[in-house]
Scaffold this motif. Structure first.
Motif, PDB file in Angstrom:
ATOM      1  N   MET A  36       0.974  -1.039  -0.063  1.00  0.00           N
ATOM      2  CA  MET A  36      -0.136   0.089   0.039  1.00  0.00           C
ATOM      3  C   MET A  36       0.844   1.191   0.086  1.00  0.00           C
ATOM      4  N   GLU A  37       2.048   0.954   0.836  1.00  0.00           N
ATOM      5  CA  GLU A  37       2.909   2.290   0.733  1.00  0.00           C
ATOM      6  C   GLU A  37       3.365   2.449  -0.597  1.00  0.00           C
ATOM      7  N   LEU A  38       3.689   1.426  -1.421  1.00  0.00           N
ATOM      8  CA  LEU A  38       4.282   1.902  -2.718  1.00  0.00           C
ATOM      9  C   LEU A  38       3.368   2.060  -3.894  1.00  0.00           C
ATOM     10  N   GLY A  39       2.030   2.158  -3.414  1.00  0.00           N
ATOM     11  CA  GLY A  39       0.913   2.487  -4.259  1.00  0.00           C
ATOM     12  C   GLY A  39       0.157   1.622  -4.996  1.00  0.00           C
ATOM     13  N   ILE A  40       0.124   0.311  -4.686  1.00  0.00           N
ATOM     14  CA  ILE A  40      -0.864  -0.787  -5.128  1.00  0.00           C
ATOM     15  C   ILE A  40      -2.212  -0.249  -5.211  1.00  0.00           C
ATOM     16  N   ASP A  41      -3.001  -0.583  -6.229  1.00  0.00           N
ATOM     17  CA  ASP A  41      -4.190  -0.117  -6.761  1.00  0.00           C
ATOM     18  C   ASP A  41      -5.233  -0.888  -5.698  1.00  0.00           C
ATOM     19  N   ALA A  42      -4.982  -2.244  -5.265  1.00  0.00           N
ATOM     20  CA  ALA A  42      -5.891  -2.906  -4.380  1.00  0.00           C
ATOM     21  C   ALA A  42      -5.051  -4.134  -3.808  1.00  0.00           C
ATOM     22  N   LEU A  70      -6.960   2.700   4.977  1.00  0.00           N
ATOM     23  CA  LEU A  70      -7.762   4.002   5.091  1.00  0.00           C
ATOM     24  C   LEU A  70      -6.913   5.119   4.900  1.00  0.00           C
ATOM     25  N   GLU A  71      -5.639   5.107   5.436  1.00  0.00           N
ATOM     26  CA  GLU A  71      -4.709   6.028   5.159  1.00  0.00           C
ATOM     27  C   GLU A  71      -4.315   6.398   3.583  1.00  0.00           C
ATOM     28  N   ARG A 116      -6.222  -5.454  11.577  1.00  0.00           N
ATOM     29  CA  ARG A 116      -6.588  -3.977  12.219  1.00  0.00           C
ATOM     30  C   ARG A 116      -5.247  -2.988  11.581  1.00  0.00           C
ATOM     31  N   GLN A 117      -4.311  -3.205  11.731  1.00  0.00           N
ATOM     32  CA  GLN A 117      -3.210  -2.409  11.245  1.00  0.00           C
ATOM     33  C   GLN A 117      -3.373  -2.296   9.486  1.00  0.00           C
ATOM     34  N   ILE A 118      -3.479  -3.389   9.001  1.00  0.00           N
ATOM     35  CA  ILE A 118      -3.816  -3.219   7.242  1.00  0.00           C
ATOM     36  C   ILE A 118      -5.094  -2.258   7.097  1.00  0.00           C
ATOM     37  N   ALA A 119      -6.181  -2.442   8.077  1.00  0.00           N
ATOM     38  CA  ALA A 119      -7.340  -1.652   7.738  1.00  0.00           C
ATOM     39  C   ALA A 119      -7.024  -0.053   7.879  1.00  0.00           C
ATOM     40  N   HIS A 120      -6.039   0.194   8.945  1.00  0.00           N
ATOM     41  CA  HIS A 120      -5.698   1.593   9.190  1.00  0.00           C
ATOM     42  C   HIS A 120      -5.088   2.015   7.886  1.00  0.00           C
ATOM     43  N   GLY A 164     -13.293   2.871   9.670  1.00  0.00           N
ATOM     44  CA  GLY A 164     -13.811   3.854   8.899  1.00  0.00           C
ATOM     45  C   GLY A 164     -13.547   3.629   7.455  1.00  0.00           C
ATOM     46  N   TRP A 165     -13.173   2.371   7.083  1.00  0.00           N
ATOM     47  CA  TRP A 165     -12.936   1.900   5.612  1.00  0.00           C
ATOM     48  C   TRP A 165     -13.759   1.190   5.125  1.00  0.00           C
ATOM     49  N   THR A 166     -14.434   1.397   4.071  1.00  0.00           N
ATOM     50  CA  THR A 166     -15.431   0.545   3.247  1.00  0.00           C
ATOM     51  C   THR A 166     -15.369   0.384   1.852  1.00  0.00           C
TER      52      THR A 166
END
Ligand code: SF4
Length: 353
Positions: free
Chosen positions: A92-98, A120-121, A113-117, A166-168
């Motif tokens: 996610m840090e490197l900009g993957i689309d999903a 969201l970020e 939970r860390q992944i979820a945060h 908060g991520w849906t």
């Protein structure tokens, strides 16, 4: 067929769910450390009509390929992550689309939970991919064996975990290699949730039998209006996965792309090697996005009738072939060995018109 309305999410530039078309997905099979081969396969998949590409990221180091692929090819990339949540954070840090995670293989709630945060970020959509072969231990304690209900329960738990952060932008899959178990799980989930669903039969098998198994499983679900993205999982070239996916969508009247071949099974009346002609033709026309009905028929019994009904059609006779376009004969007396190429030329003309 009435499609179940799901909430809309967006992966890269591709909208998923809502009232949008069902999206075709496949998975890269090359070593993610081999940039050249991985790029080549990504391009082949895109050319075949694939709209979302998933890539296995087995180690944190393999995330290096993400910026490279994103620069070289214009198709959303989904990182497939198991066991180590740090790979998901890095991707996610490197900009993957999903990303696609299986909470069963991470098997640790605080890490999910860390992944979820982070999702969201970084605004990264997430597929929660339940798999009957790797269910989380927490849920398995409750059931005597992994089953559809256990997968649904696990999926709902993690959906809630993401919602609480908060991520849906979520998509869910509930896969088993048994068709009935898979169908049961998706139906149960779709009844109680409106998150978009990625549909497929996992470990379906080799190209021929796997495509049949997938067509039955995916077909049953799509016919019930369930499914927003599909993948046909095959042991073989992933381009076949894309071809099979479009066949399923086309045969259910859900999306029309590419050439629909109408060919007869042949019998003792057929005087040409029709199977070889059709097989070669199918390989040669894979690149077409346009939808066309093309008939290739073995003799004069049903040949002219089918060829007339199609957009374009070839009807072989005892010594030569006739070419029909939109119901009218446009060429006759075509030598048999030239017929396939003449048909292709006409199709090129029609596509370019
Ligand atoms: S079209 Fe002719 S060759 Fe083909 S199956 Fe029918 S009768 Fe046999």
């Amino acid at each position: 067929m009435k499609r179940k309305k799901t909430r809309k999410i967006t992966v890269g530039s591709v909208p998923i769910g809502g009232a949008g078309p069902i999206i075709v997905q496949s998975m890269l099979k090359t070593d993610p450390e081999n940039f050249r081969e991985t790029l080549e396969q990504t391009r082949q998949l895109k050319k075949a009509g694939c709209e979302l590409v998933r890539i296995a990221l087995p180690h944190e180091d393999t995330c290096k390929i993400i910026p490279f692929l994103k620069k070289e090819v214009d198709i959303p990339i989904i990182g497939d992550i198991h066991f180590n949540h740090k790979i998901a954070l890095k991707a996610m840090e490197l900009g993957i689309d999903a990303i696609r995670i299986n909470p069963g293989t991470i098997n640790n709630i605080p890490r999910v939970r860390q992944i979820a945060h982070m999702a969201l970020e970084t605004k990264t959509p997430v597929r929660l991919g339940m798999n009957i072969g790797s269910m989380e231990k927490r849920v398995l304690k409750k059931y005597t064996r992994p089953n559809a209900q256990a997968m649904v329960e696990s999926a709902l738990y993690y959906v809630k975990l993401f919602e609480d952060t908060g991520w849906t932008q979520l998509k869910v899959s509930l896969k088993a290699s048994d068709i009935r178990e898979t169908v049961d799980a998706y139906k149960k989930f779709a009844k109680i949730s409106d998150y978009p669903l990625h549909v497929g039969i996992t470990e379906a098998g080799p190209v021929f039998s796997g495509a049949i198994k997938s067509a039955i499983g995916i077909g049953i679900l799509l016919n019930e209006g369930i499914g927003d993205t599909i993948r046909v999982s095959l042991t073989g070239d992933p381009v076949y996965e894309v071809i099979a996916a479009y066949h399923i969508l086309r045969d259910l009247g859900l999306r029309k792309r590419g050439i629909n071949i109408i060919s007869c099974p042949t019998c003792g009346r057929c005087k040409v090697k029709l199977a070889g002609i059709v097989e070669e033709f199918e390989k040669e026309i894979n690149q077409f996005d346009h939808y066309l009905d093309v008939a290739i028929m073995g003799c004069e019994v049903n040949g002219p009738g089918e060829a007339k009904e199609a957009d374009i059609g070839l009807a072989f006779g005892a010594n030569s072939a006739m070419l029909f376009k939109k119901g009218t004969v446009i060429k006759s007396g075509i030598p048999r060995e030239m017929a396939k190429n003449i048909l292709k030329e006409e199709i090129f003309n029609m596509v370019n018109e």
